[in-house]
Enzyme design. Structure first.
Site, PDB file in Angstrom:
ATOM      1  NE  ARG A  66      16.967  13.497 -19.326  1.00 27.68           N
ATOM      2  CZ  ARG A  66      16.803  12.449 -18.504  1.00 27.68           C
ATOM      3  NH1 ARG A  66      17.833  11.688 -18.202  1.00 27.68           N
ATOM      4  NH2 ARG A  66      15.630  12.175 -17.997  1.00 27.68           N
ATOM      5  CG  ASP A 110      16.014  11.897  -7.746  1.00 29.14           C
ATOM      6  OD1 ASP A 110      16.455  10.816  -8.195  1.00 29.14           O
ATOM      7  OD2 ASP A 110      16.091  12.971  -8.382  1.00 29.14           O
ATOM      8  NE  ARG A 161       9.060   9.318 -17.196  1.00 35.21           N
ATOM      9  CZ  ARG A 161      10.326   9.741 -17.333  1.00 35.21           C
ATOM     10  NH1 ARG A 161      11.271   9.177 -16.608  1.00 35.21           N
ATOM     11  NH2 ARG A 161      10.640  10.728 -18.159  1.00 35.21           N
ATOM     12  CG  HIS A 219      12.484  14.755 -14.700  1.00 32.91           C
ATOM     13  ND1 HIS A 219      12.155  14.674 -16.035  1.00 32.91           N
ATOM     14  CD2 HIS A 219      12.984  13.532 -14.367  1.00 32.91           C
ATOM     15  CE1 HIS A 219      12.439  13.460 -16.483  1.00 32.91           C
ATOM     16  NE2 HIS A 219      12.944  12.757 -15.496  1.00 32.91           N
ATOM     17  CD  GLN A 250      10.103  10.199 -13.078  1.00 33.96           C
ATOM     18  OE1 GLN A 250      10.974   9.941 -13.881  1.00 33.96           O
ATOM     19  NE2 GLN A 250       9.337   9.260 -12.527  1.00 33.96           N
ATOM     20  CB  CYS A 283      12.262   9.756 -10.755  1.00 31.72           C
ATOM     21  SG  CYS A 283      13.912  10.354 -10.323  1.00 31.72           S
TER      22      CYS A 283
HETATM   23  N1   CP Z   1      13.687   8.969 -14.345  1.00 33.97           N
HETATM   24  C1   CP Z   1      14.341   9.274 -15.474  1.00 33.97           C
HETATM   25  O1   CP Z   1      14.116  10.324 -16.103  1.00 33.97           O
HETATM   26  O2   CP Z   1      15.231   8.347 -15.864  1.00 33.97           O
HETATM   27  P1   CP Z   1      16.279   8.474 -17.064  1.00 33.97           P
HETATM   28  O3   CP Z   1      17.345   9.453 -16.625  1.00 33.97           O
HETATM   29  O4   CP Z   1      16.811   7.087 -17.241  1.00 33.97           O
HETATM   30  O5   CP Z   1      15.566   8.971 -18.285  1.00 33.97           O
HETATM   31  N1  NVA Z   2      17.667  14.228 -10.095  1.00 35.59           N
HETATM   32  C1  NVA Z   2      18.132  13.299 -11.079  1.00 35.59           C
HETATM   33  C2  NVA Z   2      16.982  12.736 -11.848  1.00 35.59           C
HETATM   34  C3  NVA Z   2      17.355  11.697 -12.869  1.00 35.59           C
HETATM   35  C4  NVA Z   2      16.171  11.208 -13.644  1.00 35.59           C
HETATM   36  C5  NVA Z   2      19.134  13.947 -11.995  1.00 35.59           C
HETATM   37  O1  NVA Z   2      18.920  15.093 -12.424  1.00 35.59           O
HETATM   38  O2  NVA Z   2      20.171  13.328 -12.280  1.00 35.59           O
END
Ligand code: CP
Ligand code: NVA
Length: 303
Positions: A102, A220, A287, A129, A132, A259
């Site tokens: 990540r 989101d 997930r 992502h 997700q 998400c």
């Molecule tokens: N939706 C999602 O990826 O959540 P986190 O940032 O908690 O992993």
């Molecule tokens: N769009 C959000 C998704 C988090 C899972 C971010 O990147 O923070």
């Protein structure tokens, strides 16, 4: 090109592979969660940004399949002191069977996948992502039936999650209508890619137009990790909030998805996210089988 099965982005995978990943996620839910499909295998997870769902679901996914996870964050590793992503990839490849990253920059993900000799999984970048979306498609198919028959509406920031929805609309052939303020829409190149690949993907500025008779309404956060929280952004996005009125333009049996993490009172009202049409907890729960299926595909294991 290598034959390593990286899970980097939905647009990079073919339809058959993606359908298999989705179907395996479904099968996994019906089987004993403790089956040893990944006995003795290991996953390193590198987090340059915070996570709750991705971290917990991947860790449990590999554990429940008989393997184990090692969790690293940038500051607790030599990455924080300047060791390159490529060198980190080469080293981790000596120890583990797969790496999940990540990170902010897609370039870091690509650097990781080019240097690693094991599969690399995109656990979120500023641009996409994909993990997700596998869980989201699973949720849609459980709640509504074949995803190709659904109309999905997005109202809010044209962010990384929206980009993966666009990739998925092309690969799984569902209709996707995105409503975002002009300056926060997904890149026009991405929309052109979708449309020229047969995607039924449209972008507009009017959330009602996007949501009208949709089967699934998605949003989101207005401020993704790394975005600046400013009042201009907020006022641009306020008209895109999913409230009961906006939901009422969708089909009567439409579902609401997010998400998570959510910000009640910003992108969605409490009434909607905690209401009858919301499937966000099942979505978060999905997930886990989604990560199991992604890991199994990356490691060449089938049910
Ligand atoms: N939706 C999602 O990826 O959540 P986190 O940032 O908690 O992993
Ligand atoms: N769009 C959000 C998704 C988090 C899972 C971010 O990147 O923070």
């Amino acid at each position: 090109m290598t034959d390593i099965r990286h899970f980097l982005d939905i647009d990079l995978l073919d339809r058959e592979t993606l359908r298999n990943i989705l179907n395996t996620a479904k099968s996994i839910k019906l089987l004993d969660s403790q089956l040893n499909y990944l006995h003795g295998r290991s996953l390193a997870m590198v987090f340059e940004k915070p996570s709750t769902r991705t971290r917990v679901s991947f860790e449990l996914a590999i554990k429940q399949l008989g393997g184990h996870a090692v969790i690293l964050d940038q500051n607790g590793t030599q990455l924080g002191r300047g060791e390159t992503v490529a060198d980190t990839a080469r080293v981790l490849s000596q120890y583990v069977d797969a790496i999940m990253l990540r990170t902010s920059a897609k370039a870091s993900l690509m650097e990781m996948s080019e240097a690693a000799t094991v599969p690399v999984i995109n656990g979120l970048t500023n641009e996409s992502h994909p993990c997700q979306i596998i869980a989201d498609l699973l949720t849609i198919e459980e709640c509504k039936g074949p995803v190709g028959e659904q109309v999905v509406a997005w109202s809010g920031d044209g962010n990384n999650v929206a980009a993966s929805w666009i990739h998925a609309a092309v690969k799984f052939q569902f209709e996707l209508r995105l409503a975002s303020p002009k300056t926060l829409q997904n890149a026009s190149g991405l929309i052109k890619w979708a449309q020229s690949n047969g995607g039924r993907v449209t972008v507009c500025e009017d959330p009602r137009l996007a949501v009208e008779k949709a089967d699934c309404v998605v949003t989101d956060t207005w401020v993704s990790m790394g975005d600046k929280k400013d009042s201009e952004r907020r006022s641009l996005l306020e008209p895109y909030q999913i409230d009961s009125k906006l939901m009422s333009y969708a089909k009567k049996d439409a579902i609401f998805m997010h998400c998570l993490p959510a910000h009640r009172g910003d992108e969605v009202t409490t009434e909607v996210i905690d209401g009858k049409q919301s499937v966000v907890w099942a979505e978060a729960g999905n997930r886990l089988p989604a990560q199991k299926s992604i890991l199994m595909w990356c490691l060449g294991v089938s049910v």
